[in-house]
Motif scaffolding. Structure first.
Motif, PDB file in Angstrom:
ATOM      1  N   GLY A  68       0.774  -1.262  -0.018  1.00 29.83           N
ATOM      2  CA  GLY A  68      -0.026  -0.143   0.050  1.00 29.83           C
ATOM      3  C   GLY A  68       0.754   1.156   0.017  1.00 29.83           C
ATOM      4  N   ARG A  69       1.932   1.118   0.017  1.00 33.38           N
ATOM      5  CA  ARG A  69       3.081   2.088   0.027  1.00 33.38           C
ATOM      6  C   ARG A  69       3.403   2.678  -1.323  1.00 33.38           C
ATOM      7  NH1 ARG A  69       7.709   2.259   2.671  1.00 33.38           N
ATOM      8  NH2 ARG A  69       7.922   0.163   2.953  1.00 33.38           N
ATOM      9  N   ILE A  70       3.284   1.750  -2.416  1.00 32.72           N
ATOM     10  CA  ILE A  70       3.831   2.235  -3.517  1.00 32.72           C
ATOM     11  C   ILE A  70       2.749   1.606  -4.556  1.00 32.72           C
ATOM     12  CG2 ILE A  70       5.216   0.020  -3.804  1.00 32.72           C
ATOM     13  CD1 ILE A  70       7.335   2.065  -5.242  1.00 32.72           C
ATOM     14  N   GLY A  71       2.432   2.354  -5.598  1.00 36.34           N
ATOM     15  CA  GLY A  71       1.680   1.701  -6.795  1.00 36.34           C
ATOM     16  C   GLY A  71       1.956   2.795  -7.904  1.00 36.34           C
ATOM     17  N   GLN A  72       1.336   2.379  -9.036  1.00 33.71           N
ATOM     18  CA  GLN A  72       1.633   3.137 -10.356  1.00 33.71           C
ATOM     19  C   GLN A  72       0.319   4.245 -10.447  1.00 33.71           C
ATOM     20  OE1 GLN A  72       1.478   0.798 -13.845  1.00 33.71           O
ATOM     21  NE2 GLN A  72       3.316   1.656 -14.662  1.00 33.71           N
ATOM     22  N   ILE A  73       0.674   5.277 -10.977  1.00 37.93           N
ATOM     23  CA  ILE A  73      -0.300   6.384 -11.108  1.00 37.93           C
ATOM     24  C   ILE A  73       0.050   6.918 -12.315  1.00 37.93           C
ATOM     25  CG2 ILE A  73       0.541   8.085  -9.657  1.00 37.93           C
ATOM     26  CD1 ILE A  73      -2.357   8.607  -8.717  1.00 37.93           C
ATOM     27  N   GLU A  74      -0.988   7.525 -12.997  1.00 38.18           N
ATOM     28  CA  GLU A  74      -0.772   8.250 -14.308  1.00 38.18           C
ATOM     29  C   GLU A  74      -0.513   9.408 -13.583  1.00 38.18           C
ATOM     30  OE1 GLU A  74      -4.084   9.519 -16.449  1.00 38.18           O
ATOM     31  OE2 GLU A  74      -3.055  10.526 -18.168  1.00 38.18           O
ATOM     32  N   GLY A  75       0.636  10.285 -14.308  1.00 38.86           N
ATOM     33  CA  GLY A  75       1.059  11.615 -13.835  1.00 38.86           C
ATOM     34  C   GLY A  75      -0.163  12.841 -13.734  1.00 38.86           C
ATOM     35  N   SER A  76      -0.993  12.935 -14.558  1.00 35.11           N
ATOM     36  CA  SER A  76      -2.177  13.752 -14.610  1.00 35.11           C
ATOM     37  C   SER A  76      -3.008  13.381 -13.112  1.00 35.11           C
ATOM     38  CB  SER A  76      -2.989  13.619 -15.797  1.00 35.11           C
ATOM     39  OG  SER A  76      -2.099  14.136 -16.846  1.00 35.11           O
ATOM     40  N   ARG A  77      -3.266  11.959 -13.001  1.00 35.52           N
ATOM     41  CA  ARG A  77      -4.124  11.646 -11.887  1.00 35.52           C
ATOM     42  C   ARG A  77      -3.313  12.111 -10.481  1.00 35.52           C
ATOM     43  NH1 ARG A  77      -9.161   9.583 -10.123  1.00 35.52           N
ATOM     44  NH2 ARG A  77      -8.974   9.314  -8.061  1.00 35.52           N
ATOM     45  N   GLY A  78      -2.110  11.925 -10.552  1.00 34.33           N
ATOM     46  CA  GLY A  78      -1.072  12.353  -9.368  1.00 34.33           C
ATOM     47  C   GLY A  78      -1.337  13.882  -9.211  1.00 34.33           C
ATOM     48  N   VAL A  79      -1.278  14.739 -10.201  1.00 34.92           N
ATOM     49  CA  VAL A  79      -1.607  16.192 -10.040  1.00 34.92           C
ATOM     50  C   VAL A  79      -2.801  16.313  -9.437  1.00 34.92           C
ATOM     51  CG1 VAL A  79      -1.665  18.162 -11.350  1.00 34.92           C
ATOM     52  CG2 VAL A  79       0.210  16.559 -11.914  1.00 34.92           C
ATOM     53  N   GLU A 124      -4.578  14.457  -7.448  1.00 34.99           N
ATOM     54  CA  GLU A 124      -4.890  14.171  -6.086  1.00 34.99           C
ATOM     55  C   GLU A 124      -4.288  15.102  -5.269  1.00 34.99           C
ATOM     56  OE1 GLU A 124      -4.210   9.940  -5.623  1.00 34.99           O
ATOM     57  OE2 GLU A 124      -5.793   9.456  -6.956  1.00 34.99           O
ATOM     58  N   ALA A 125      -2.908  15.467  -5.755  1.00 37.99           N
ATOM     59  CA  ALA A 125      -1.971  16.519  -4.946  1.00 37.99           C
ATOM     60  C   ALA A 125      -2.994  17.667  -4.954  1.00 37.99           C
ATOM     61  CB  ALA A 125      -0.919  16.931  -5.729  1.00 37.99           C
ATOM     62  N   VAL A 126      -3.553  18.175  -6.048  1.00 37.40           N
ATOM     63  CA  VAL A 126      -4.694  19.441  -6.020  1.00 37.40           C
ATOM     64  C   VAL A 126      -5.852  19.223  -4.945  1.00 37.40           C
ATOM     65  CG1 VAL A 126      -6.098  20.999  -7.443  1.00 37.40           C
ATOM     66  CG2 VAL A 126      -3.787  20.181  -8.218  1.00 37.40           C
ATOM     67  N   GLY A 127      -6.188  18.088  -5.021  1.00 40.08           N
ATOM     68  CA  GLY A 127      -7.419  17.812  -4.245  1.00 40.08           C
ATOM     69  C   GLY A 127      -6.899  17.833  -2.776  1.00 40.08           C
ATOM     70  N   LEU A 128      -5.784  17.401  -2.442  1.00 41.65           N
ATOM     71  CA  LEU A 128      -5.326  17.610  -0.922  1.00 41.65           C
ATOM     72  C   LEU A 128      -5.200  18.916  -0.521  1.00 41.65           C
ATOM     73  CD1 LEU A 128      -2.826  14.386  -0.905  1.00 41.65           C
ATOM     74  CD2 LEU A 128      -5.025  14.564   0.185  1.00 41.65           C
ATOM     75  N   CYS A 129      -4.951  19.793  -1.508  1.00 41.56           N
ATOM     76  CA  CYS A 129      -4.900  21.166  -1.215  1.00 41.56           C
ATOM     77  C   CYS A 129      -6.155  21.743  -0.863  1.00 41.56           C
ATOM     78  CB  CYS A 129      -4.109  22.074  -2.172  1.00 41.56           C
ATOM     79  SG  CYS A 129      -2.442  21.461  -2.116  1.00 41.56           S
ATOM     80  N   ARG A 130      -7.276  21.100  -1.088  1.00 42.26           N
ATOM     81  CA  ARG A 130      -8.921  21.512  -0.716  1.00 42.26           C
ATOM     82  C   ARG A 130      -9.111  22.758  -1.483  1.00 42.26           C
ATOM     83  NH1 ARG A 130      -6.015  21.248   3.661  1.00 42.26           N
ATOM     84  NH2 ARG A 130      -6.070  23.683   4.046  1.00 42.26           N
ATOM     85  N   PRO A 131      -8.975  22.589  -3.081  1.00 40.47           N
ATOM     86  CA  PRO A 131      -9.523  23.914  -3.838  1.00 40.47           C
ATOM     87  C   PRO A 131     -10.996  24.017  -3.617  1.00 40.47           C
ATOM     88  CG  PRO A 131      -9.177  21.901  -4.974  1.00 40.47           C
ATOM     89  CD  PRO A 131      -8.554  21.672  -3.803  1.00 40.47           C
ATOM     90  N   GLU A 132     -11.518  25.290  -3.552  1.00 43.86           N
ATOM     91  CA  GLU A 132     -13.083  25.355  -3.475  1.00 43.86           C
ATOM     92  C   GLU A 132     -13.450  25.680  -4.852  1.00 43.86           C
ATOM     93  OE1 GLU A 132     -13.201  27.748   0.739  1.00 43.86           O
ATOM     94  OE2 GLU A 132     -11.673  28.268  -0.634  1.00 43.86           O
ATOM     95  N   VAL A 133     -12.712  26.068  -5.752  1.00 39.56           N
ATOM     96  CA  VAL A 133     -13.423  26.245  -7.374  1.00 39.56           C
ATOM     97  C   VAL A 133     -12.274  25.720  -8.153  1.00 39.56           C
ATOM     98  CG1 VAL A 133     -13.903  27.824  -8.946  1.00 39.56           C
ATOM     99  CG2 VAL A 133     -14.536  28.255  -6.825  1.00 39.56           C
ATOM    100  N   VAL A 134     -12.542  24.742  -8.934  1.00 39.91           N
ATOM    101  CA  VAL A 134     -11.833  24.167 -10.115  1.00 39.91           C
ATOM    102  C   VAL A 134     -12.537  24.325 -11.308  1.00 39.91           C
ATOM    103  CG1 VAL A 134     -10.820  22.152 -11.114  1.00 39.91           C
ATOM    104  CG2 VAL A 134     -10.904  22.399  -8.651  1.00 39.91           C
ATOM    105  N   CYS A 135     -11.736  25.161 -12.392  1.00 38.93           N
ATOM    106  CA  CYS A 135     -12.502  25.654 -13.510  1.00 38.93           C
ATOM    107  C   CYS A 135     -11.507  25.218 -14.634  1.00 38.93           C
ATOM    108  CB  CYS A 135     -13.047  26.895 -13.616  1.00 38.93           C
ATOM    109  SG  CYS A 135     -11.595  28.091 -12.963  1.00 38.93           S
ATOM    110  N   ALA A 136     -11.940  24.549 -15.682  1.00 40.53           N
ATOM    111  CA  ALA A 136     -11.078  24.400 -16.784  1.00 40.53           C
ATOM    112  C   ALA A 136     -11.881  23.823 -18.046  1.00 40.53           C
ATOM    113  CB  ALA A 136     -10.130  23.038 -16.452  1.00 40.53           C
ATOM    114  N   TYR A 137     -11.275  24.244 -19.145  1.00 35.07           N
ATOM    115  CA  TYR A 137     -11.663  23.580 -20.473  1.00 35.07           C
ATOM    116  C   TYR A 137     -10.416  22.668 -21.001  1.00 35.07           C
ATOM    117  CZ  TYR A 137     -13.419  23.990 -25.145  1.00 35.07           C
ATOM    118  OH  TYR A 137     -14.234  23.679 -26.356  1.00 35.07           O
TER     119      TYR A 137
END
Lengths: 191, 164
Positions: free
Chosen positions: B25-36, B38-51
């Motif tokens: 459970g300490r190591i796994g494979q993740i797509e780089g974009s998914r990693g970004v 999840e890191a953003v998610g941990l920063c608790r954004p209140e608004v995410v907007c994108a095209y």
């Protein structure tokens, strides 16, 4: 470090192929990375993706310029794109083609290869047969596993199973396994 | 991310020659974009907007999934009509005090240029990830980041990152 470069066209699963390969290697407790080169994105445009596999952490992030294994998902690219750029004589070559290698018109290059270093896989036909769509990537991964031995076909199958829904995964796994028995080594390079 | 597994900082440091244990459970494979994402998610954004524009599309797709699945709460995902709108929404959100995040890439960043100057000039804290595609805009991409960066007043947190 084993470096793989995959050439194909948009819509053929080139990017997914590299990702599946890295997932298969990761399952075998290796370090692996996979990424595509993004150009203009549309169905049919030439696409390149890369995969690296190693027993130690991989620091390099640049495109694979000198591949150890070259996978050609679409043989029409052979005479449109310089797929052999940066490729040495010791490369392993996997080509999606129902025709034997001698008929592909690349003898100038393949005559330099080591014996048994090249194989053709009728991957599009296998995909049509097992998946019902002309997406050759899974079958070519089966061919890659058979030729290189870098990953096992079981790991490739497991990676495919993780990625897709049960029905689609089963079809692609069948195509990959079929490719391990249906590939054709070029007679010109056989020992 | 929230699977209860030990965080890397809490895990025992492995000897330099020892490969990290797999299946722990300490190591796994993740797509780089998914990693970004999840890191953003941990920063608790209140608004995410994108095209969506490759190669950043998977980042905001993953964030949208996190919001919809309820893993990222107190966050609104705004599906805007363009990159210009994406940064404009981020500006509005940030001006109202919300923690704002957006992502774009290559031509999208070009289309966003006018709003970027506003964000920088107003000194609003906005986080953006900009992917980099192999397109003719890549050089301009860096130039815009450099110019926009110069407009950022001291002490603000407006920054643009190139993950690739």
């Amino acid at each position: 470090m084993l470096q793989i470069r995959i050439h194909g066209r948009g819509g053929q699963g080139v990017v997914t192929a590299a990702e599946l390969l890295s997932a298969a290697a990761f399952r075998e407790e290796r370090y692996a990375q996979a990424f595509p080169s993004f150009g203009s994105e549309r169905m049919g445009a030439p696409v390149v993706s890369f995969c690296r596999i190693d027993d130690k952490p991989i620091r390099v992030r640049e495109p694979v310029m000198h591949p150890d294994v070259l996978v050609i998902q679409d043989p029409t690219l052979l005479h449109q794109v310089d797929v052999f750029e940066g490729v040495g004589d010791d490369v392993l070559l996997v080509i999606n083609s129902a025709r034997p290698a001698e008929e592909l018109g690349i003898a100038d290059f393949t005559s330099r290869l080591r014996p048994g270093a090249m194989l053709t896989v009728p991957a599009t036909e296998l995909a049509q047969q097992h998946v019902g769509r002309p997406i050759p990537n899974a079958a070519l991964l089966g061919g890659f596993a058979a030729l290189s031995g870098a990953v096992s076909i079981d790991s490739v199958a497991a990676a495919i199973g993780d990625r897709f829904s049960a029905a689609v995964g089963a079809g692609n796994i069948a195509a990959a396994r079929a490719a391990t028995g249906r590939h054709r080594l070029s007679s010109a390079v056989l020992p | 991310v929230n699977d209860g597994a030990p965080r890397p900082a809490e895990a025992q440091p492995a000897a330099a020659t020892t490969r990290p244990a797999f299946g722990t459970g300490r190591i796994g494979q993740i797509e780089g974009s998914r990693g970004v994402a999840e890191a953003v998610g941990l920063c608790r954004p209140e608004v995410v907007c994108a095209y969506p524009v490759p190669p950043q599309t998977h980042i905001v797709e993953a964030l949208a999934t996190l919001v919809k699945a309820g893993d990222l709460t107190a966050c609104e995902f705004v599906n805007v009509e363009s990159e210009f709108a994406a940064m404009s929404v981020a500006i509005g959100a940030s001006a109202a005090g919300a923690r704002a995040y957006t992502a774009t890439a290559s031509q999208g960043l070009l289309y966003m240029t006018e709003a970027l100057y506003n964000a920088a000039g107003l000194g609003l804290p906005i986080d953006e990830v900009s992917g980099c595609a192999q397109t003719p805009s890549s050089g301009l991409h860096l130039a815009i980041v450099a110019i926009a960066g110069k407009n950022v007043p001291n002490g603000t947190r407006c920054r643009i990152r190139r993950p690739v």
